[in-house]
Scaffold this active site. Structure first.
Site, mmCIF file in Angstrom:
data_model
loop_
_atom_site.group_PDB
_atom_site.id
_atom_site.type_symbol
_atom_site.label_atom_id
_atom_site.label_comp_id
_atom_site.label_asym_id
_atom_site.label_seq_id
_atom_site.Cartn_x
_atom_site.Cartn_y
_atom_site.Cartn_z
ATOM 1 N N VAL A 226 86.801 52.805 69.902
ATOM 2 C CA VAL A 226 88.105 53.485 69.745
ATOM 3 C C VAL A 226 88.735 53.855 71.088
ATOM 4 C CG1 VAL A 226 89.189 55.539 68.756
ATOM 5 C CG2 VAL A 226 87.289 54.477 67.592
ATOM 6 N N SER B 267 79.036 43.404 72.716
ATOM 7 C CA SER B 267 79.099 42.367 71.681
ATOM 8 C C SER B 267 80.498 41.744 71.712
ATOM 9 C CB SER B 267 78.774 42.956 70.314
ATOM 10 O OG SER B 267 79.443 44.180 70.155
ATOM 11 N N ALA C 254 77.787 57.647 75.694
ATOM 12 C CA ALA C 254 77.199 58.366 76.824
ATOM 13 C C ALA C 254 75.678 58.268 76.773
ATOM 14 C CB ALA C 254 77.641 59.826 76.784
ATOM 15 N N LYS D 115 85.135 68.733 82.233
ATOM 16 C CA LYS D 115 85.353 68.215 80.876
ATOM 17 C C LYS D 115 84.395 68.903 79.896
ATOM 18 C CE LYS D 115 86.642 65.666 77.380
ATOM 19 N NZ LYS D 115 85.648 65.221 76.518
ATOM 20 N N HIS E 232 85.742 72.253 79.194
ATOM 21 C CA HIS E 232 86.882 72.039 78.290
ATOM 22 C C HIS E 232 86.377 71.960 76.847
ATOM 23 C CE1 HIS E 232 89.055 69.180 75.744
ATOM 24 N NE2 HIS E 232 90.168 69.591 76.305
ATOM 25 N N ASN E 233 85.323 71.191 76.633
ATOM 26 C CA ASN E 233 84.804 71.026 75.273
ATOM 27 C C ASN E 233 84.189 72.321 74.745
ATOM 28 O OD1 ASN E 233 85.510 68.365 75.772
ATOM 29 N ND2 ASN E 233 83.765 67.550 74.669
ATOM 30 N N GLU F 136 86.951 74.279 73.665
ATOM 31 C CA GLU F 136 87.446 73.679 72.409
ATOM 32 C C GLU F 136 86.628 74.192 71.215
ATOM 33 O OE1 GLU F 136 87.904 69.335 72.699
ATOM 34 O OE2 GLU F 136 86.934 69.201 70.748
ATOM 35 N N ARG G 15 61.674 97.268 81.722
ATOM 36 C CA ARG G 15 61.057 96.141 82.442
ATOM 37 C C ARG G 15 60.071 96.663 83.481
ATOM 38 N NH1 ARG G 15 64.111 92.794 85.467
ATOM 39 N NH2 ARG G 15 62.781 91.020 84.989
HETATM 40 P P1 NBP Z 1 81.173 55.157 71.145
HETATM 41 O O1 NBP Z 1 80.739 56.403 71.835
HETATM 42 O O2 NBP Z 1 80.966 55.035 69.694
HETATM 43 O O3 NBP Z 1 80.470 53.905 71.891
HETATM 44 C C1 NBP Z 1 80.657 52.599 71.432
HETATM 45 C C2 NBP Z 1 80.704 51.647 72.598
HETATM 46 O O4 NBP Z 1 79.483 51.729 73.367
HETATM 47 C C3 NBP Z 1 80.815 50.203 72.126
HETATM 48 O O5 NBP Z 1 81.640 49.512 73.032
HETATM 49 C C4 NBP Z 1 79.366 49.734 72.215
HETATM 50 O O6 NBP Z 1 79.233 48.352 72.356
HETATM 51 C C5 NBP Z 1 78.932 50.413 73.472
HETATM 52 N N1 NBP Z 1 77.474 50.417 73.648
HETATM 53 C C6 NBP Z 1 76.501 51.030 72.939
HETATM 54 BR BR1 NBP Z 1 76.777 52.002 71.421
HETATM 55 N N2 NBP Z 1 75.278 50.820 73.415
HETATM 56 C C7 NBP Z 1 75.458 50.013 74.473
HETATM 57 C C8 NBP Z 1 74.565 49.448 75.411
HETATM 58 N N3 NBP Z 1 73.258 49.684 75.348
HETATM 59 N N4 NBP Z 1 75.087 48.660 76.383
HETATM 60 C C9 NBP Z 1 76.419 48.444 76.448
HETATM 61 N N5 NBP Z 1 77.332 48.965 75.591
HETATM 62 C C10 NBP Z 1 76.856 49.756 74.630
HETATM 63 O O7 NBP Z 1 82.734 54.850 71.466
HETATM 64 P P2 NBP Z 1 83.983 55.830 71.584
HETATM 65 O O8 NBP Z 1 84.048 56.824 70.488
HETATM 66 O O9 NBP Z 1 85.145 54.952 71.833
HETATM 67 O O10 NBP Z 1 83.673 56.663 72.918
HETATM 68 C C11 NBP Z 1 83.495 56.026 74.160
HETATM 69 C C12 NBP Z 1 83.105 57.102 75.174
HETATM 70 O O11 NBP Z 1 84.191 58.032 75.301
HETATM 71 C C13 NBP Z 1 81.894 57.917 74.771
HETATM 72 O O12 NBP Z 1 81.141 58.236 75.895
HETATM 73 C C14 NBP Z 1 82.489 59.168 74.178
HETATM 74 O O13 NBP Z 1 81.626 60.269 74.273
HETATM 75 C C15 NBP Z 1 83.718 59.342 75.046
HETATM 76 N N6 NBP Z 1 84.823 60.084 74.434
HETATM 77 C C16 NBP Z 1 85.127 59.908 73.126
HETATM 78 C C17 NBP Z 1 86.190 60.594 72.571
HETATM 79 C C18 NBP Z 1 86.557 60.394 71.129
HETATM 80 O O14 NBP Z 1 87.462 61.114 70.659
HETATM 81 N N7 NBP Z 1 85.943 59.430 70.430
HETATM 82 C C19 NBP Z 1 86.957 61.451 73.366
HETATM 83 C C20 NBP Z 1 86.650 61.582 74.711
HETATM 84 C C21 NBP Z 1 85.573 60.894 75.239
HETATM 85 P P3 NBP Z 1 78.973 47.413 71.045
HETATM 86 O O15 NBP Z 1 80.330 47.185 70.461
HETATM 87 O O16 NBP Z 1 78.379 46.185 71.599
HETATM 88 O O17 NBP Z 1 78.067 48.178 70.122
#
Ligand code: NBP
Length: 504
Positions: free
Chosen positions: A13, A35, A81, A205, A208-209, A212, A471
């Site tokens: 996303v 992938s 992460a 950040k 911030h969370n 939040e 203490r």
């Molecule tokens: P996700 O946190 O769900 O991560 C999915 C992505 O990580 C996919 O591209 C997946 O690849 C890849 N991935 C995984 Br899982 N394991 C992997 C590995 N071993 N090697 C390489 N790639 C790998 O996605 P997201 O929700 O878009 O969030 C992305 C980052 O942004 C995260 O760190 C999240 O904490 C942070 N974040 C998210 C938000 C939010 O609102 N969602 C907000 C702010 C920050 P694949 O497709 O091959 O499985």
């Protein structure tokens, strides 16, 4: 082959939306995902629906992806992460060249960012840990961006980061909205700035969370009081939040709460059921609130309300236990309060005062952290970055910026005259609301812990004299005396202590 201005790895996303945001700003972006299916789907989607699709280049091989980016390369990671980030960095390294920059936009733990920055700079690469806030809409049309890393790496990334970040009006500080695919916001003040070295961006950040978490919990407590103590339905409560969003509480979270509460359940065709009443009352968490609370404990920073918000989610998760306990543990059973207008007003004051304390705790934590981790944080700028794009964006952040612009060394936000006056004006109502909630047996842990913080911080004397004596009694931990200079420590030989025999 070398055509892209920037690269991005991770097309879930956040990655997809940030890539489109970057492309909309006129940059050519190379994209790669572990992938390939995701890359194919995304580029197909772009070709069909996105005006900037020609500037999005998808690659199957990581080597081709890296080669396609202009040097020094800027490669943004938006992968899960933790281990996934390390695995992605390891996969990139063999293809990088001197001075290339990796920018981690994931929710990394700041200590991981410090470790990664050190390891990559030792190999001749640069690493920026950039907090990204605002969810998918923020990523698509303007997130709040909190980068930390070397000044040189930041100088290279800055033009792109400033372009894609959320924008606020330079005079009012309000977020500029209205971007559409292919038509980003032009002008305004960008919600990004260099936060500090190594892990500073991810630390900010994280805080911030943490804020939040408490911001959301406070809103939930206000909702719960109106629902249970005043007997209001979700739609009525939604209207109150709508009004609050026109005043000093105006913020993204209040705005979406008003919207959520006024929705009916899509599963009920009659439209007679409020959506929120159908949502199970258990909250999830991904860990950043817990990191904030744990770090506050580690640094000895009094962020009790932030920690309370994390515990409130933990308690909510014990649904089955709570249901069973509700049949055994009895509380008061009072009729609903009838003085609705005045109590709603008081709840608004309790919410605002508690929110001030929550932010005061977050900033106080950052004050301690910068000493501990050798950063120089600009708190006015941090509040400015949070004005737009992010989940906690709120009008009152401008007041926080003003407070730190007036006094960069402000010890506590509550000591700025605007906030001092706001707390003085609201505190009677705040106390009344907590007293009422207690009489009704309605849990308000965030309101209560924020008030305890306010009362504790403004107390010249606390009962820690007795605590320190305890203490010393059982552990010979020593104590300081009020009639001796600070830093002189005493110990009493407790068995020999003369016991008072008569009344003093
Ligand atoms: P996700 O946190 O769900 O991560 C999915 C992505 O990580 C996919 O591209 C997946 O690849 C890849 N991935 C995984 Br899982 N394991 C992997 C590995 N071993 N090697 C390489 N790639 C790998 O996605 P997201 O929700 O878009 O969030 C992305 C980052 O942004 C995260 O760190 C999240 O904490 C942070 N974040 C998210 C938000 C939010 O609102 N969602 C907000 C702010 C920050 P694949 O497709 O091959 O499985």
């Amino acid at each position: 082959m070398t055509t892209a201005d920037i690269g991005l790895v991770g097309l879930a996303v956040m990655g997809q939306n940030l890539a489109l945001n970057i492309a909309d700003h006129g940059y050519t972006i190379a994209v790669y995902n572990r992938s390939f299916e995701r890359t194919k789907d995304f580029t197909a989607h772009c070709a069909a629906h996105e005006p900037s699709h020609a500037r999005v280049l998808g690659f199957e091989a990581i080597s081709d992806f890296v080669k396609s980016i202009k040097r020094p390369r800027k490669i943004v990671l938006l992968v899960k992460a933790g281990a996934a980030t390390d695995a992605t960095i390891d996969a990139l390294i063999p293809h990088l060249e001197a001075d290339d920059i990796i920018i981690d936009g994931g929710n990394a733990l700041w200590t991981d960012t410090i470790r990664r920055e050190k390891a990559l700079s030792a190999q001749g690469f640069a690493f920026i840990g950039s907090g990204v806030s605002g969810g998918e809409t923020g990523a698509r049309f303007g997130p709040s961006l909190m980068p930390g890393g070397s000044a040189t790496a930041w100088a290279s990334l800055e033009p792109i980061w400033r372009d894609i970040a959320a924008k606020v009006d330079p005079v009012t500080g309000k977020q500029l909205d209205g971007a559409t695919p292919g038509n980003p916001i032009a002008g305004g003040v960008s919600c990004t700035a260099h936060v500090g070295t190594d892990g500073a961006g991810h630390y900010v950040k994280m805080v911030h969370n943490g804020i939040e978490y408490i911001d959301m919990q406070l809103i939930c407590e206000a909702y719960s009081l109106m629902k249970t103590m005043l007997g209001m339905n979700a739609g009525e409560i939604g209207k109150v939040f709508e009004q609050w969003n026109q005043g000093k509480l105006a913020s993204f979270l209040i705005e979406i709460t008003a919207d959520i509460l006024q929705q009916t359940d899509p599963a009920d065709a009659t439209g007679n059921t409020w959506f929120v009443d159908k949502v199970l009352d258990t909250a999830g968490q991904k860990g950043t609130g817990m990191w904030t609370a744990a770090n506050a404990l580690e640094l000895g920073a009094p962020a009790n309300a932030i920690a309370e918000a994390v515990f409130a989610r933990a308690l909510s998760a014990l649904k089955e236990e709570r249901v069973a306990a509700s049949a055994i543990l009895k509380g008061p059973s009072l009729p609903v309060e009838t003085d609705r207008a005045n109590i709603i007003n008081a709840i608004g004051d309790a919410l605002y005062s508690s929110k001030i304390c929550a932010y005061a705790q977050g900033f106080q934590l950052m004050v301690q952290a910068q000493k501990e981790y050798n950063w120089t944080l600009d708190f006015g700028t941090i509040a400015q970055i949070w004005r737009g794009g992010c989940i906690i964006r709120a009008d009152f952040l401008q007041k926080i910026t003003d407070a730190y612009r007036n006094d960069a060394g402000l010890k506590n936000l509550m000591l700025d005259s605007y906030f001092t006056n706001a707390l003085h004006d609201a505190q009677n109502n705040w106390r009344e609301v907590i007293a009422l909630a207690t009489r009704h047996g309605i849990p308000v842990p965030a309101f209560g812990s924020a008030l305890a913080y306010f009362d504790g911080y403004r107390s010249a004397t606390l009962p820690a004299n007795l605590l320190q004596a305890q203490r010393d009694y059982f552990g010979a931990h020593t104590y300081e005396r009020i009639d001796a200079p600070r830093g002189e420590f005493y110990h009493v030989d407790w068995p020999q202590m003369p016991r008072v025999q008569s009344k003093m």
